[in-house]
Design an enzyme around this catalytic site. Sequence first.
Site, PDB file in Angstrom:
ATOM      1  CG  HIS A  15     -11.482 -19.739  13.743  1.00 15.49           C
ATOM      2  ND1 HIS A  15     -12.813 -18.950  13.621  1.00 15.49           N
ATOM      3  CD2 HIS A  15     -11.071 -19.221  14.947  1.00 15.49           C
ATOM      4  CE1 HIS A  15     -12.973 -18.242  14.341  1.00 15.49           C
ATOM      5  NE2 HIS A  15     -11.958 -18.193  15.385  1.00 15.49           N
ATOM      6  CE1 TYR A 140     -21.452 -32.436   5.500  1.00 14.16           C
ATOM      7  CE2 TYR A 140     -20.638 -34.662   4.862  1.00 14.16           C
ATOM      8  CZ  TYR A 140     -20.306 -33.352   5.303  1.00 14.16           C
ATOM      9  OH  TYR A 140     -19.176 -33.105   5.846  1.00 14.16           O
ATOM     10  CG  LEU A 170     -12.027 -35.924   9.691  1.00 10.92           C
ATOM     11  CD1 LEU A 170     -12.498 -34.497   9.472  1.00 10.92           C
ATOM     12  CD2 LEU A 170     -10.793 -35.966   9.805  1.00 10.92           C
ATOM     13  NE  ARG A 220     -19.461 -45.589   8.418  1.00 14.26           N
ATOM     14  CZ  ARG A 220     -20.391 -46.469   7.712  1.00 14.26           C
ATOM     15  NH1 ARG A 220     -19.861 -47.546   7.216  1.00 14.26           N
ATOM     16  NH2 ARG A 220     -21.305 -46.255   7.627  1.00 14.26           N
TER      17      ARG A 220
HETATM   18  O1  GFB Z   1     -20.236 -42.152  12.422  1.00 19.73           O
HETATM   19  P1  GFB Z   1     -21.707 -42.425  12.145  1.00 19.73           P
HETATM   20  O2  GFB Z   1     -22.812 -41.660  12.542  1.00 19.73           O
HETATM   21  O3  GFB Z   1     -21.907 -41.878  10.501  1.00 19.73           O
HETATM   22  O4  GFB Z   1     -21.905 -43.806  12.143  1.00 19.73           O
HETATM   23  P2  GFB Z   1     -21.481 -42.628   8.924  1.00 19.73           P
HETATM   24  C1  GFB Z   1     -21.115 -45.003  11.621  1.00 19.73           C
HETATM   25  C2  GFB Z   1     -21.807 -46.390  11.989  1.00 19.73           C
HETATM   26  O5  GFB Z   1     -21.811 -46.361  13.292  1.00 19.73           O
HETATM   27  C3  GFB Z   1     -23.110 -46.795  11.461  1.00 19.73           C
HETATM   28  C4  GFB Z   1     -23.202 -47.006  14.012  1.00 19.73           C
HETATM   29  O6  GFB Z   1     -23.423 -47.959  11.075  1.00 19.73           O
HETATM   30  C5  GFB Z   1     -23.894 -46.311  12.834  1.00 19.73           C
HETATM   31  O7  GFB Z   1     -25.146 -47.207  12.824  1.00 19.73           O
HETATM   32  N1  GFB Z   1     -23.108 -46.753  15.248  1.00 19.73           N
HETATM   33  C6  GFB Z   1     -23.364 -47.416  16.150  1.00 19.73           C
HETATM   34  C7  GFB Z   1     -23.520 -45.311  15.726  1.00 19.73           C
HETATM   35  N2  GFB Z   1     -23.650 -46.854  17.176  1.00 19.73           N
HETATM   36  C8  GFB Z   1     -23.563 -45.502  16.993  1.00 19.73           C
HETATM   37  C9  GFB Z   1     -23.835 -44.315  17.888  1.00 19.73           C
HETATM   38  O8  GFB Z   1     -24.094 -44.419  19.154  1.00 19.73           O
HETATM   39  N3  GFB Z   1     -23.877 -43.225  17.133  1.00 19.73           N
HETATM   40  C10 GFB Z   1     -23.579 -43.077  15.876  1.00 19.73           C
HETATM   41  N4  GFB Z   1     -23.651 -41.687  15.273  1.00 19.73           N
HETATM   42  N5  GFB Z   1     -23.615 -44.123  15.223  1.00 19.73           N
HETATM   43  C11 GFB Z   1     -21.544 -39.906   8.593  1.00 19.73           C
HETATM   44  C12 GFB Z   1     -22.376 -39.360   7.267  1.00 19.73           C
HETATM   45  O9  GFB Z   1     -21.995 -41.548   8.116  1.00 19.73           O
HETATM   46  O10 GFB Z   1     -20.241 -39.737   8.537  1.00 19.73           O
HETATM   47  C13 GFB Z   1     -21.880 -37.988   7.376  1.00 19.73           C
HETATM   48  O11 GFB Z   1     -23.877 -39.421   7.674  1.00 19.73           O
HETATM   49  C14 GFB Z   1     -20.370 -37.922   7.133  1.00 19.73           C
HETATM   50  O12 GFB Z   1     -22.683 -37.457   5.984  1.00 19.73           O
HETATM   51  C15 GFB Z   1     -19.669 -38.693   8.242  1.00 19.73           C
HETATM   52  O13 GFB Z   1     -19.935 -38.319   5.779  1.00 19.73           O
HETATM   53  C16 GFB Z   1     -18.262 -38.652   8.104  1.00 19.73           C
HETATM   54  O14 GFB Z   1     -20.220 -42.856   8.638  1.00 19.73           O
HETATM   55  O15 GFB Z   1     -22.599 -43.680   8.558  1.00 19.73           O
END
Ligand code: GFB
Length: 331
Positions: A15, A140, A170, A220
Amino acid sequence: MHLIDSNEKIYVAGHRGMVGQTIWQHLDDAGYENLVGRTSDELDLRDPHATREFFEEEQPDVAVLAAARVGGILANDRYPADFIGDNLAIQQSVIEAAHETGVDRLIFLGSTCIYPKHAPQPMSEDSLLTGPLEPTNQWYAVAKIAGHKLCEAMHRQHGDDMLTLMPTNLYGPGDDFDLETSHVLPALLRKAHEAKSRKPSGRNSSDAPVTLWGSGEPKREFLYVDDLADAVRFILETPEEELRDVAPDGMFNVGVGEDLSINALMALIQDVVGHDGPVEHDRSKPDGTPRKLVDTSRLDTLGWQADTGLREGVEKTYEWFKQRVTSNVER
Ligand code: GFB
Protein backbone atom coordinates in the site's frame (compact mmCIF):
# COMPACT_ATOMS: atom_id res chain seq x y z
CA MET A 1 -20.93 -16.24 -4.76
CA HIS A 2 -19.21 -13.44 -2.95
CA LEU A 3 -20.24 -9.83 -2.91
CA ILE A 4 -18.20 -7.49 -0.80
CA ASP A 5 -19.72 -5.31 1.88
CA SER A 6 -18.22 -2.07 3.07
CA ASN A 7 -17.24 -3.40 6.52
CA GLU A 8 -15.23 -6.31 5.26
CA LYS A 9 -11.56 -6.15 6.06
CA ILE A 10 -9.49 -5.58 2.94
CA TYR A 11 -5.74 -6.11 3.07
CA VAL A 12 -3.87 -4.10 0.43
CA ALA A 13 -0.40 -5.64 0.11
CA GLY A 14 2.06 -3.01 -1.12
CA HIS A 15 0.00 0.00 0.00
CA ARG A 16 3.01 2.36 -0.10
CA GLY A 17 3.76 1.80 -3.80
CA MET A 18 2.05 3.75 -6.61
CA VAL A 19 -0.43 0.97 -7.34
CA GLY A 20 -1.20 -0.05 -3.76
CA GLN A 21 -1.61 3.49 -2.47
CA THR A 22 -3.95 4.38 -5.33
CA ILE A 23 -6.06 1.26 -4.71
CA TRP A 24 -6.19 2.11 -1.00
CA GLN A 25 -7.30 5.69 -1.67
CA HIS A 26 -9.85 4.57 -4.26
CA LEU A 27 -11.41 1.96 -1.95
CA ASP A 28 -11.41 4.45 0.92
CA ASP A 29 -13.18 7.03 -1.28
CA ALA A 30 -15.71 4.36 -2.31
CA GLY A 31 -16.65 3.83 1.36
CA TYR A 32 -14.58 0.79 2.30
CA GLU A 33 -13.60 1.65 5.84
CA ASN A 34 -11.82 -1.43 7.03
CA LEU A 35 -8.52 -1.33 5.14
CA VAL A 36 -5.28 -2.79 6.47
CA GLY A 37 -1.71 -2.52 5.28
CA ARG A 38 1.86 -3.02 6.45
CA THR A 39 4.99 -1.32 5.21
CA SER A 40 7.85 -3.52 4.02
CA ASP A 41 9.77 -2.57 7.20
CA GLU A 42 6.89 -3.88 9.31
CA LEU A 43 6.32 -7.04 7.30
CA ASP A 44 8.65 -8.69 4.81
CA LEU A 45 6.25 -10.48 2.50
CA ARG A 46 9.04 -12.72 1.23
CA ASP A 47 8.98 -14.33 4.67
CA PRO A 48 6.20 -16.97 4.67
CA HIS A 49 6.11 -17.33 8.46
CA ALA A 50 5.78 -13.60 9.15
CA THR A 51 3.17 -13.32 6.40
CA ARG A 52 1.17 -16.22 7.80
CA GLU A 53 1.29 -14.68 11.30
CA PHE A 54 0.02 -11.39 9.92
CA PHE A 55 -2.93 -13.10 8.18
CA GLU A 56 -3.76 -15.06 11.34
CA GLU A 57 -3.70 -11.91 13.43
CA GLU A 58 -5.64 -9.64 11.07
CA GLN A 59 -7.95 -12.23 9.43
CA PRO A 60 -8.66 -10.14 6.32
CA ASP A 61 -11.77 -11.04 4.29
CA VAL A 62 -10.21 -9.85 1.05
CA ALA A 63 -6.60 -9.46 -0.09
CA VAL A 64 -5.35 -7.33 -2.97
CA LEU A 65 -1.80 -8.33 -3.85
CA ALA A 66 -0.16 -5.17 -5.21
CA ALA A 67 3.24 -5.77 -3.58
CA ALA A 68 5.93 -6.59 -6.11
CA ARG A 69 9.41 -5.74 -7.24
CA VAL A 70 8.80 -3.66 -10.37
CA GLY A 71 10.81 -1.49 -12.71
CA GLY A 72 11.44 -0.44 -16.27
CA ILE A 73 13.23 -2.28 -19.04
CA LEU A 74 16.76 -1.59 -17.72
CA ALA A 75 16.06 -2.54 -14.10
CA ASN A 76 14.44 -5.79 -15.31
CA ASP A 77 17.51 -6.57 -17.37
CA ARG A 78 20.04 -5.65 -14.66
CA TYR A 79 18.49 -7.32 -11.64
CA PRO A 80 17.00 -10.58 -12.99
CA ALA A 81 17.51 -12.52 -9.75
CA ASP A 82 15.63 -9.89 -7.70
CA PHE A 83 12.80 -9.64 -10.21
CA ILE A 84 12.14 -13.37 -10.34
CA GLY A 85 13.13 -14.28 -6.79
CA ASP A 86 11.41 -11.53 -4.81
CA ASN A 87 8.21 -11.75 -6.82
CA LEU A 88 7.98 -15.55 -6.55
CA ALA A 89 8.58 -15.34 -2.79
CA ILE A 90 6.04 -12.54 -2.17
CA GLN A 91 3.34 -14.26 -4.22
CA GLN A 92 3.92 -17.64 -2.67
CA SER A 93 3.68 -16.42 0.91
CA VAL A 94 0.69 -14.12 0.40
CA ILE A 95 -1.37 -16.53 -1.72
CA GLU A 96 -0.56 -19.44 0.59
CA ALA A 97 -1.42 -17.43 3.75
CA ALA A 98 -4.67 -16.23 2.15
CA HIS A 99 -5.59 -19.83 1.35
CA GLU A 100 -4.64 -21.17 4.80
CA THR A 101 -6.59 -18.49 6.67
CA GLY A 102 -9.69 -18.70 4.45
CA VAL A 103 -9.66 -15.31 2.74
CA ASP A 104 -12.90 -14.96 0.74
CA ARG A 105 -11.35 -13.35 -2.32
CA LEU A 106 -7.83 -12.54 -3.46
CA ILE A 107 -6.88 -10.31 -6.37
CA PHE A 108 -3.41 -10.81 -7.75
CA LEU A 109 -1.88 -8.12 -9.94
CA GLY A 110 0.30 -9.19 -12.84
CA SER A 111 1.43 -7.44 -15.98
CA THR A 112 0.90 -7.81 -19.71
CA CYS A 113 4.59 -8.65 -20.21
CA ILE A 114 3.55 -12.22 -19.33
CA TYR A 115 2.41 -12.69 -22.93
CA PRO A 116 4.73 -13.99 -25.67
CA LYS A 117 6.92 -11.39 -27.37
CA HIS A 118 5.22 -11.95 -30.72
CA ALA A 119 1.67 -12.67 -29.54
CA PRO A 120 -1.04 -11.62 -32.03
CA GLN A 121 -2.30 -8.09 -31.27
CA PRO A 122 -4.39 -7.25 -29.39
CA MET A 123 -3.23 -9.93 -26.96
CA SER A 124 -6.00 -11.97 -25.41
CA GLU A 125 -5.69 -13.92 -22.17
CA ASP A 126 -5.69 -17.08 -24.30
CA SER A 127 -2.27 -16.22 -25.74
CA LEU A 128 -0.62 -16.98 -22.39
CA LEU A 129 2.17 -19.59 -22.78
CA THR A 130 1.83 -19.87 -26.55
CA GLY A 131 5.36 -18.64 -27.39
CA PRO A 132 8.71 -17.33 -26.10
CA LEU A 133 8.84 -14.28 -23.81
CA GLU A 134 10.62 -10.94 -24.38
CA PRO A 135 14.15 -11.61 -23.03
CA THR A 136 14.56 -8.29 -21.12
CA ASN A 137 11.68 -9.00 -18.78
CA GLN A 138 11.37 -12.79 -18.89
CA TRP A 139 12.39 -13.07 -15.22
CA TYR A 140 9.59 -10.83 -14.02
CA ALA A 141 7.18 -12.39 -16.51
CA VAL A 142 7.92 -15.96 -15.37
CA ALA A 143 7.21 -14.92 -11.75
CA LYS A 144 3.94 -13.23 -12.69
CA ILE A 145 2.86 -16.23 -14.80
CA ALA A 146 3.56 -18.46 -11.79
CA GLY A 147 1.52 -16.15 -9.54
CA HIS A 148 -1.46 -16.32 -11.86
CA LYS A 149 -1.10 -20.09 -12.23
CA LEU A 150 -0.97 -20.48 -8.43
CA CYS A 151 -4.26 -18.55 -8.16
CA GLU A 152 -5.78 -20.69 -10.93
CA ALA A 153 -4.56 -23.87 -9.23
CA MET A 154 -5.94 -22.77 -5.84
CA HIS A 155 -9.30 -22.30 -7.52
CA ARG A 156 -9.15 -25.60 -9.35
CA GLN A 157 -7.98 -27.70 -6.40
CA HIS A 158 -9.60 -25.92 -3.44
CA GLY A 159 -12.34 -23.75 -4.96
CA ASP A 160 -10.62 -20.56 -3.73
CA ASP A 161 -11.89 -17.32 -5.21
CA MET A 162 -8.54 -16.03 -6.50
CA LEU A 163 -8.41 -13.78 -9.55
CA THR A 164 -5.70 -12.08 -11.58
CA LEU A 165 -5.72 -8.65 -13.19
CA MET A 166 -3.11 -8.06 -15.90
CA PRO A 167 -2.71 -4.30 -16.33
CA THR A 168 -0.86 -2.84 -19.28
CA ASN A 169 1.96 -0.29 -18.61
CA LEU A 170 0.86 1.80 -15.62
CA TYR A 171 1.70 5.41 -14.81
CA GLY A 172 0.45 8.18 -12.55
CA PRO A 173 1.12 10.18 -9.38
CA GLY A 174 3.43 8.28 -7.04
CA ASP A 175 5.35 6.70 -9.92
CA ASP A 176 9.11 6.03 -9.81
CA PHE A 177 10.96 8.92 -11.50
CA ASP A 178 14.46 7.52 -10.96
CA LEU A 179 15.92 7.36 -14.47
CA GLU A 180 17.79 4.10 -13.79
CA THR A 181 14.80 2.12 -12.59
CA SER A 182 11.67 3.84 -13.93
CA HIS A 183 9.35 3.03 -16.80
CA VAL A 184 9.36 5.10 -19.95
CA LEU A 185 6.55 7.58 -19.23
CA PRO A 186 7.86 9.03 -15.95
CA ALA A 187 11.41 8.92 -17.36
CA LEU A 188 10.47 11.02 -20.40
CA LEU A 189 8.44 13.46 -18.28
CA ARG A 190 11.41 14.05 -16.05
CA LYS A 191 13.90 14.29 -18.91
CA ALA A 192 11.74 16.83 -20.78
CA HIS A 193 11.21 18.85 -17.59
CA GLU A 194 14.91 18.95 -16.78
CA ALA A 195 15.92 19.69 -20.39
CA LYS A 196 13.51 22.62 -20.37
CA SER A 197 15.11 24.07 -17.28
CA ARG A 198 18.60 23.68 -18.80
CA LYS A 199 17.77 25.94 -21.75
CA PRO A 200 21.03 26.99 -23.44
CA SER A 201 21.75 30.72 -23.44
CA GLY A 202 20.88 32.73 -26.54
CA ARG A 203 17.60 34.49 -27.19
CA ASN A 204 16.19 32.25 -29.88
CA SER A 205 17.70 28.96 -28.79
CA SER A 206 15.48 25.97 -28.22
CA ASP A 207 15.50 23.82 -25.08
CA ALA A 208 18.31 21.33 -24.37
CA PRO A 209 17.89 17.91 -26.06
CA VAL A 210 16.10 14.93 -24.54
CA THR A 211 17.61 11.50 -25.06
CA LEU A 212 15.27 8.58 -25.32
CA TRP A 213 16.36 4.96 -25.27
CA GLY A 214 16.25 2.68 -28.29
CA SER A 215 14.62 3.47 -31.63
CA GLY A 216 11.41 4.98 -30.23
CA GLU A 217 9.48 2.70 -32.58
CA PRO A 218 8.09 0.14 -30.09
CA LYS A 219 4.47 0.73 -29.22
CA ARG A 220 3.04 0.73 -25.72
CA GLU A 221 -0.40 1.11 -24.17
CA PHE A 222 -0.59 3.25 -21.01
CA LEU A 223 -3.14 2.90 -18.22
CA TYR A 224 -3.61 5.63 -15.62
CA VAL A 225 -3.23 4.07 -12.19
CA ASP A 226 -6.61 5.41 -10.94
CA ASP A 227 -8.28 3.42 -13.71
CA LEU A 228 -6.57 0.25 -12.53
CA ALA A 229 -7.75 0.99 -8.96
CA ASP A 230 -11.28 1.35 -10.30
CA ALA A 231 -10.97 -1.98 -12.12
CA VAL A 232 -9.93 -3.60 -8.82
CA ARG A 233 -12.98 -2.12 -7.08
CA PHE A 234 -15.20 -3.27 -9.95
CA ILE A 235 -13.88 -6.84 -9.75
CA LEU A 236 -14.30 -6.87 -5.95
CA GLU A 237 -17.93 -5.84 -6.36
CA THR A 238 -18.79 -8.42 -9.04
CA PRO A 239 -20.05 -11.90 -8.03
CA GLU A 240 -17.66 -14.74 -8.78
CA GLU A 241 -20.09 -16.57 -11.08
CA GLU A 242 -20.31 -13.58 -13.39
CA LEU A 243 -16.55 -13.26 -13.49
CA ARG A 244 -15.96 -16.98 -14.16
CA ASP A 245 -18.58 -16.96 -16.92
CA VAL A 246 -16.32 -14.71 -18.99
CA ALA A 247 -12.99 -15.83 -17.50
CA PRO A 248 -12.93 -19.50 -16.42
CA ASP A 249 -9.19 -19.11 -15.67
CA GLY A 250 -9.91 -16.05 -13.50
CA MET A 251 -7.69 -13.72 -15.53
CA PHE A 252 -8.58 -10.25 -16.85
CA ASN A 253 -6.53 -7.91 -18.99
CA VAL A 254 -6.85 -4.24 -18.04
CA GLY A 255 -6.05 -1.69 -20.72
CA VAL A 256 -7.36 1.28 -22.65
CA GLY A 257 -7.68 -0.27 -26.13
CA GLU A 258 -5.09 1.85 -27.94
CA ASP A 259 -1.35 2.22 -28.03
CA LEU A 260 1.19 4.61 -29.48
CA SER A 261 4.89 4.58 -30.35
CA ILE A 262 7.47 5.81 -27.84
CA ASN A 263 8.28 8.59 -30.35
CA ALA A 264 4.62 9.67 -30.33
CA LEU A 265 4.58 9.54 -26.52
CA MET A 266 7.67 11.76 -26.51
CA ALA A 267 5.88 14.31 -28.71
CA LEU A 268 2.85 14.32 -26.39
CA ILE A 269 5.08 14.77 -23.34
CA GLN A 270 6.99 17.62 -25.01
CA ASP A 271 3.68 19.31 -25.64
CA VAL A 272 2.46 18.88 -22.03
CA VAL A 273 5.78 19.98 -20.52
CA GLY A 274 6.38 22.76 -23.07
CA HIS A 275 9.73 21.36 -24.23
CA ASP A 276 10.78 22.49 -27.72
CA GLY A 277 14.29 21.02 -27.95
CA PRO A 278 15.54 18.18 -30.14
CA VAL A 279 14.99 14.48 -29.40
CA GLU A 280 17.99 12.18 -29.56
CA HIS A 281 18.20 8.38 -29.39
CA ASP A 282 20.53 6.23 -27.31
CA ARG A 283 20.52 3.11 -29.44
CA SER A 284 22.73 1.18 -27.01
CA LYS A 285 19.61 0.74 -24.87
CA PRO A 286 17.11 -2.06 -25.63
CA ASP A 287 13.78 -1.61 -27.43
CA GLY A 288 12.15 -4.55 -25.70
CA THR A 289 8.97 -6.05 -27.06
CA PRO A 290 7.79 -4.38 -30.31
CA ARG A 291 4.16 -4.04 -29.24
CA LYS A 292 1.84 -5.18 -26.44
CA LEU A 293 -1.68 -3.94 -26.92
CA VAL A 294 -4.12 -5.92 -24.81
CA ASP A 295 -7.49 -7.33 -25.72
CA THR A 296 -9.89 -6.06 -23.07
CA SER A 297 -12.98 -7.99 -24.25
CA ARG A 298 -13.46 -9.77 -20.93
CA LEU A 299 -13.82 -6.57 -18.88
CA ASP A 300 -15.74 -4.92 -21.75
CA THR A 301 -18.29 -7.75 -21.58
CA LEU A 302 -18.72 -7.20 -17.85
CA GLY A 303 -19.23 -3.47 -18.44
CA TRP A 304 -15.98 -1.91 -17.23
CA GLN A 305 -13.82 0.49 -19.23
CA ALA A 306 -10.93 2.84 -18.45
CA ASP A 307 -11.94 6.49 -18.68
CA THR A 308 -8.79 8.60 -18.36
CA GLY A 309 -7.39 9.82 -21.68
CA LEU A 310 -3.61 9.69 -22.08
CA ARG A 311 -3.17 13.46 -22.29
CA GLU A 312 -5.28 14.03 -19.16
CA GLY A 313 -3.34 11.35 -17.27
CA VAL A 314 0.04 12.74 -18.37
CA GLU A 315 -1.02 16.26 -17.30
CA LYS A 316 -2.06 15.02 -13.84
CA THR A 317 1.15 13.04 -13.46
CA TYR A 318 3.23 16.04 -14.49
CA GLU A 319 1.42 18.25 -11.94
CA TRP A 320 2.25 15.72 -9.22
CA PHE A 321 5.87 15.52 -10.35
CA LYS A 322 6.30 19.31 -10.35
CA GLN A 323 4.84 19.59 -6.84
CA ARG A 324 7.12 16.86 -5.61
CA VAL A 325 10.18 18.48 -7.18
CA THR A 326 9.25 21.84 -5.62
CA SER A 327 8.63 20.37 -2.16
CA ASN A 328 11.95 18.45 -2.32
CA VAL A 329 13.78 21.66 -3.17
CA GLU A 330 12.08 23.51 -0.30
CA ARG A 331 12.91 20.85 2.26
O1 GFB B 1 8.58 1.40 -19.89
P1 GFB B 1 9.75 0.55 -20.21
O2 GFB B 1 10.94 0.70 -19.36
O3 GFB B 1 9.39 -0.96 -20.18
O4 GFB B 1 10.21 0.88 -21.73
P2 GFB B 1 8.71 -2.06 -21.13
C1 GFB B 1 9.29 0.96 -22.79
C2 GFB B 1 9.99 1.41 -24.07
O5 GFB B 1 10.41 2.78 -23.91
C3 GFB B 1 11.26 0.64 -24.44
C4 GFB B 1 11.76 2.92 -24.31
O6 GFB B 1 11.31 0.50 -25.85
C5 GFB B 1 12.38 1.57 -23.97
O7 GFB B 1 13.61 1.38 -24.66
N1 GFB B 1 12.36 4.08 -23.63
C6 GFB B 1 12.77 5.21 -24.25
C7 GFB B 1 12.63 4.22 -22.31
N2 GFB B 1 13.34 6.05 -23.38
C8 GFB B 1 13.25 5.46 -22.16
C9 GFB B 1 13.67 5.88 -20.86
O8 GFB B 1 14.24 6.94 -20.64
N3 GFB B 1 13.39 5.01 -19.83
C10 GFB B 1 12.76 3.81 -20.03
N4 GFB B 1 12.50 3.03 -18.98
N5 GFB B 1 12.38 3.39 -21.26
C11 GFB B 1 8.54 -3.17 -18.82
C12 GFB B 1 8.97 -4.51 -18.30
O9 GFB B 1 8.73 -3.29 -20.17
O10 GFB B 1 7.19 -2.87 -18.62
C13 GFB B 1 8.37 -4.85 -17.01
O11 GFB B 1 10.39 -4.57 -18.31
C14 GFB B 1 6.90 -4.54 -16.93
O12 GFB B 1 8.62 -6.18 -16.72
C15 GFB B 1 6.61 -3.15 -17.42
O13 GFB B 1 6.16 -5.46 -17.67
C16 GFB B 1 5.14 -2.82 -17.46
O14 GFB B 1 7.31 -1.69 -21.52
O15 GFB B 1 9.59 -2.42 -22.27
